[in-house]
Write a protein that holds these residues in place. Structure first.
Motif, PDB file in Angstrom:
ATOM      1  N   PRO A  38     -36.791 -62.856 -63.910  1.00  0.00           N
ATOM      2  CA  PRO A  38     -37.458 -63.733 -64.135  1.00  0.00           C
ATOM      3  C   PRO A  38     -38.503 -62.594 -65.078  1.00  0.00           C
ATOM      4  CG  PRO A  38     -37.608 -61.996 -61.885  1.00  0.00           C
ATOM      5  CD  PRO A  38     -36.611 -61.653 -62.329  1.00  0.00           C
ATOM      6  N   ARG A  39     -38.469 -61.538 -65.848  1.00  0.00           N
ATOM      7  CA  ARG A  39     -39.279 -61.159 -66.628  1.00  0.00           C
ATOM      8  C   ARG A  39     -38.602 -61.758 -68.130  1.00  0.00           C
ATOM      9  NH1 ARG A  39     -39.959 -55.045 -65.480  1.00  0.00           N
ATOM     10  NH2 ARG A  39     -41.629 -54.954 -64.034  1.00  0.00           N
ATOM     11  N   MET A  40     -37.125 -62.109 -68.231  1.00  0.00           N
ATOM     12  CA  MET A  40     -36.773 -62.061 -69.459  1.00  0.00           C
ATOM     13  C   MET A  40     -37.075 -63.974 -68.866  1.00  0.00           C
ATOM     14  SD  MET A  40     -33.274 -59.995 -68.909  1.00  0.00           S
ATOM     15  CE  MET A  40     -32.506 -61.113 -70.346  1.00  0.00           C
ATOM     16  N   ALA A  41     -36.865 -65.128 -68.151  1.00  0.00           N
ATOM     17  CA  ALA A  41     -36.905 -66.156 -67.756  1.00  0.00           C
ATOM     18  C   ALA A  41     -38.470 -66.688 -68.903  1.00  0.00           C
ATOM     19  CB  ALA A  41     -37.073 -66.486 -67.208  1.00  0.00           C
ATOM     20  N   GLY A  42     -39.630 -65.191 -68.404  1.00  0.00           N
ATOM     21  CA  GLY A  42     -40.947 -65.742 -68.528  1.00  0.00           C
ATOM     22  C   GLY A  42     -41.323 -65.510 -69.251  1.00  0.00           C
ATOM     23  N   ALA A 148     -52.146 -55.203 -72.909  1.00  0.00           N
ATOM     24  CA  ALA A 148     -52.908 -56.375 -72.884  1.00  0.00           C
ATOM     25  C   ALA A 148     -52.771 -57.287 -73.555  1.00  0.00           C
ATOM     26  CB  ALA A 148     -54.695 -56.490 -72.517  1.00  0.00           C
ATOM     27  N   LEU A 149     -51.931 -57.123 -74.578  1.00  0.00           N
ATOM     28  CA  LEU A 149     -52.018 -57.648 -75.805  1.00  0.00           C
ATOM     29  C   LEU A 149     -50.314 -58.145 -75.773  1.00  0.00           C
ATOM     30  CD1 LEU A 149     -52.422 -55.913 -79.348  1.00  0.00           C
ATOM     31  CD2 LEU A 149     -53.519 -58.066 -78.798  1.00  0.00           C
ATOM     32  N   VAL A 150     -49.118 -57.570 -74.658  1.00  0.00           N
ATOM     33  CA  VAL A 150     -48.400 -57.538 -74.681  1.00  0.00           C
ATOM     34  C   VAL A 150     -48.515 -59.508 -73.092  1.00  0.00           C
ATOM     35  CG1 VAL A 150     -45.926 -56.816 -72.825  1.00  0.00           C
ATOM     36  CG2 VAL A 150     -47.136 -55.492 -74.829  1.00  0.00           C
ATOM     37  N   VAL A 151     -49.379 -59.024 -73.210  1.00  0.00           N
ATOM     38  CA  VAL A 151     -49.682 -60.024 -72.226  1.00  0.00           C
ATOM     39  C   VAL A 151     -49.959 -61.250 -72.435  1.00  0.00           C
ATOM     40  CG1 VAL A 151     -50.623 -60.989 -69.908  1.00  0.00           C
ATOM     41  CG2 VAL A 151     -49.725 -58.267 -69.893  1.00  0.00           C
ATOM     42  N   HIS A 152     -50.709 -61.049 -73.591  1.00  0.00           N
ATOM     43  CA  HIS A 152     -50.850 -62.701 -74.249  1.00  0.00           C
ATOM     44  C   HIS A 152     -49.688 -63.013 -75.236  1.00  0.00           C
ATOM     45  CE1 HIS A 152     -55.944 -62.643 -73.199  1.00  0.00           C
ATOM     46  NE2 HIS A 152     -55.150 -61.248 -73.028  1.00  0.00           N
ATOM     47  N   ILE A 153     -49.365 -61.995 -75.769  1.00  0.00           N
ATOM     48  CA  ILE A 153     -47.941 -62.922 -76.651  1.00  0.00           C
ATOM     49  C   ILE A 153     -47.501 -63.367 -76.321  1.00  0.00           C
ATOM     50  CG2 ILE A 153     -46.258 -61.983 -78.573  1.00  0.00           C
ATOM     51  CD1 ILE A 153     -48.810 -59.903 -79.450  1.00  0.00           C
ATOM     52  N   LYS A 156     -48.518 -65.441 -72.186  1.00  0.00           N
ATOM     53  CA  LYS A 156     -50.223 -66.388 -72.441  1.00  0.00           C
ATOM     54  C   LYS A 156     -50.086 -67.274 -70.819  1.00  0.00           C
ATOM     55  CE  LYS A 156     -53.352 -66.966 -73.606  1.00  0.00           C
ATOM     56  NZ  LYS A 156     -55.083 -66.281 -72.967  1.00  0.00           N
ATOM     57  N   HIS A 157     -48.217 -68.377 -71.495  1.00  0.00           N
ATOM     58  CA  HIS A 157     -48.597 -69.415 -70.259  1.00  0.00           C
ATOM     59  C   HIS A 157     -48.471 -69.131 -68.606  1.00  0.00           C
ATOM     60  CE1 HIS A 157     -44.016 -66.962 -71.054  1.00  0.00           C
ATOM     61  NE2 HIS A 157     -44.380 -67.866 -69.502  1.00  0.00           N
ATOM     62  N   VAL A 158     -48.415 -67.880 -68.218  1.00  0.00           N
ATOM     63  CA  VAL A 158     -48.138 -66.418 -66.790  1.00  0.00           C
ATOM     64  C   VAL A 158     -49.702 -66.701 -67.016  1.00  0.00           C
ATOM     65  CG1 VAL A 158     -48.277 -65.094 -65.186  1.00  0.00           C
ATOM     66  CG2 VAL A 158     -46.015 -66.108 -66.530  1.00  0.00           C
ATOM     67  N   ASN A 160     -52.229 -68.117 -68.082  1.00  0.00           N
ATOM     68  CA  ASN A 160     -53.246 -69.460 -67.510  1.00  0.00           C
ATOM     69  C   ASN A 160     -52.651 -70.316 -65.853  1.00  0.00           C
ATOM     70  OD1 ASN A 160     -54.062 -69.499 -70.091  1.00  0.00           O
ATOM     71  ND2 ASN A 160     -52.682 -70.194 -71.106  1.00  0.00           N
ATOM     72  N   GLN A 161     -51.632 -69.594 -65.846  1.00  0.00           N
ATOM     73  CA  GLN A 161     -51.316 -70.374 -64.616  1.00  0.00           C
ATOM     74  C   GLN A 161     -52.074 -69.870 -63.726  1.00  0.00           C
ATOM     75  OE1 GLN A 161     -47.578 -70.942 -64.951  1.00  0.00           O
ATOM     76  NE2 GLN A 161     -47.388 -72.354 -66.148  1.00  0.00           N
ATOM     77  N   ASN A 162     -52.006 -68.203 -63.794  1.00  0.00           N
ATOM     78  CA  ASN A 162     -52.702 -67.368 -62.352  1.00  0.00           C
ATOM     79  C   ASN A 162     -54.133 -67.207 -62.505  1.00  0.00           C
ATOM     80  OD1 ASN A 162     -52.676 -65.106 -60.726  1.00  0.00           O
ATOM     81  ND2 ASN A 162     -50.606 -64.767 -61.157  1.00  0.00           N
ATOM     82  N   ARG A 163     -54.843 -67.867 -61.798  1.00  0.00           N
ATOM     83  CA  ARG A 163     -55.909 -67.189 -61.483  1.00  0.00           C
ATOM     84  C   ARG A 163     -56.688 -65.991 -61.237  1.00  0.00           C
ATOM     85  NH1 ARG A 163     -60.473 -67.308 -58.042  1.00  0.00           N
ATOM     86  NH2 ARG A 163     -62.340 -67.500 -58.999  1.00  0.00           N
ATOM     87  N   ARG A 164     -55.426 -65.069 -61.146  1.00  0.00           N
ATOM     88  CA  ARG A 164     -55.992 -63.571 -60.826  1.00  0.00           C
ATOM     89  C   ARG A 164     -56.027 -62.048 -62.041  1.00  0.00           C
ATOM     90  NH1 ARG A 164     -52.798 -61.547 -55.380  1.00  0.00           N
ATOM     91  NH2 ARG A 164     -54.035 -63.582 -53.752  1.00  0.00           N
ATOM     92  N   ILE A 165     -54.676 -63.348 -62.652  1.00  0.00           N
ATOM     93  CA  ILE A 165     -54.707 -62.259 -64.206  1.00  0.00           C
ATOM     94  C   ILE A 165     -55.878 -62.213 -64.635  1.00  0.00           C
ATOM     95  CG2 ILE A 165     -53.172 -61.713 -66.086  1.00  0.00           C
ATOM     96  CD1 ILE A 165     -51.267 -62.662 -64.294  1.00  0.00           C
ATOM     97  N   PRO A 166     -56.554 -63.624 -65.099  1.00  0.00           N
ATOM     98  CA  PRO A 166     -57.804 -63.690 -66.076  1.00  0.00           C
ATOM     99  C   PRO A 166     -59.741 -63.262 -64.972  1.00  0.00           C
ATOM    100  CG  PRO A 166     -57.045 -65.750 -65.523  1.00  0.00           C
ATOM    101  CD  PRO A 166     -56.257 -64.939 -64.710  1.00  0.00           C
TER     102      PRO A 166
END
Length: 274
Positions: A38-42, A148-153, A156-158, A160-166
């Motif tokens: 999943p990590r590679m696909a996401g 956080a930069l790793v997540v944003h770079i 980012k699609h995950v 925006n789709q997951n309300r818990r992360i924001p």
């Protein structure tokens, strides 16, 4: 002897037109695909996200490294000139992070100095708790900004789709901005005390300097400009994390969440045809 056409006939029977070859190709096509983690696909690396305010402020917050570099890397010394029996001697003591001044001592280089009347003099104050809290916060903030930069770079699609992360990304800046305010204020107060206990006022509490025939003069102390800059970096980080709260609220779906909740009954009535 082998007949001349035997080899060609054998190759023909092994050609793609054979029934077994077709069966083999069918089996290959029906095999399951190799698993994809999943990590590679996401992961979708988009370095252009660094130009967006929400990601760019994370880049600026990495400068927390300067807060703990200027504080944790400081090394200073205090110098006293001691005169007795017509001789002048210099005694030096050093101090550094975590600023446990009560363990730092002025020792005479010669045991027989001043007729043996000189006794070791310790500085006053233990300021390690405030200094270590300031350093710990800066290190944790630095590591969080990298994650956080790793997540944003890359995710980012995950994001925006997951309300818990924001939501988590909103709560953490609120807490961090408050911690920067507390730690910087405490560190600024401690820094003022460190300056007081390492400058000329230390002569007033030195019993050996009050002995007859002994005179002490404060010579010098290392400039604490780097420690002053650490306080400035702490205030800058507090402002950056305060601004980060607005960017998270503005650039994510959290800002539109109340509108969605208020509009949901109307949408439900429209779907029912009322």
């Amino acid at each position: 002897m082998v007949e001349p056409g035997a080899g060609l006939q054998g190759r023909a029977r092994l050609g793609p037109g054979c029934a077994w070859w077709s069966w083999f190709q069918t089996q290959i096509q029906t095999l399951p695909a190799a698993p994809v983690w999943p990590r590679m696909a996401g992961a979708r690396l988009v370095f252009g996200m660094l130009l967006e305010p929400l990601s760019f402020v994370k880049v600026l917050e990495i400068f927390a490294v300067f807060a703990f570099a200027t504080c944790g890397g400081f090394q200073g010394e205090t110098i006293l000139l001691v005169s007795c029996q017509g001789m002048v001697n210099k005694t030096v003591t050093g101090f550094a992070y975590p600023f446990r001044l009560d363990t730092i001592v002025f020792s005479a280089p010669d045991p027989n100095f001043c007729g043996g009347t000189w006794t070791d003099v310790y500085l006053e104050g233990n300021f390690s708790s405030s200094a270590q809290f300031f350093i710990m916060l800066a290190v944790l903030v630095f590591l969080y900004c990298i994650a956080a930069l790793v997540v944003h770079i890359g995710y980012k699609h995950v994001y925006n789709q997951n309300r818990r992360i924001p939501l988590t990304d909103l709560v953490i800046p609120v807490i961090t901005a408050f911690l920067w305010l507390v730690s910087t204020s405490a560190w600024a107060k401690v820094l003022a005390d460190i300056k007081m206990f390492t400058e000329a006022s230390i002569i007033l509490g030195t019993e050996s300097c009050k002995a007859p025939g002994t005179t002490c003069h404060f010579a010098a102390v290392t400039s604490m400009g780097a420690l002053n800059m650490s306080v400035v970096f702490g205030l800058i980080n507090m402002i950056l994390w305060g601004g980060n709260i607005w960017f998270v609220y503005k650039d994510t779906n959290l800002r539109n969440q109340p509108n969605r909740i208020s509009q949901s009954p109307a949408i439900y009535q429209i779907q029912r045809g009322e």
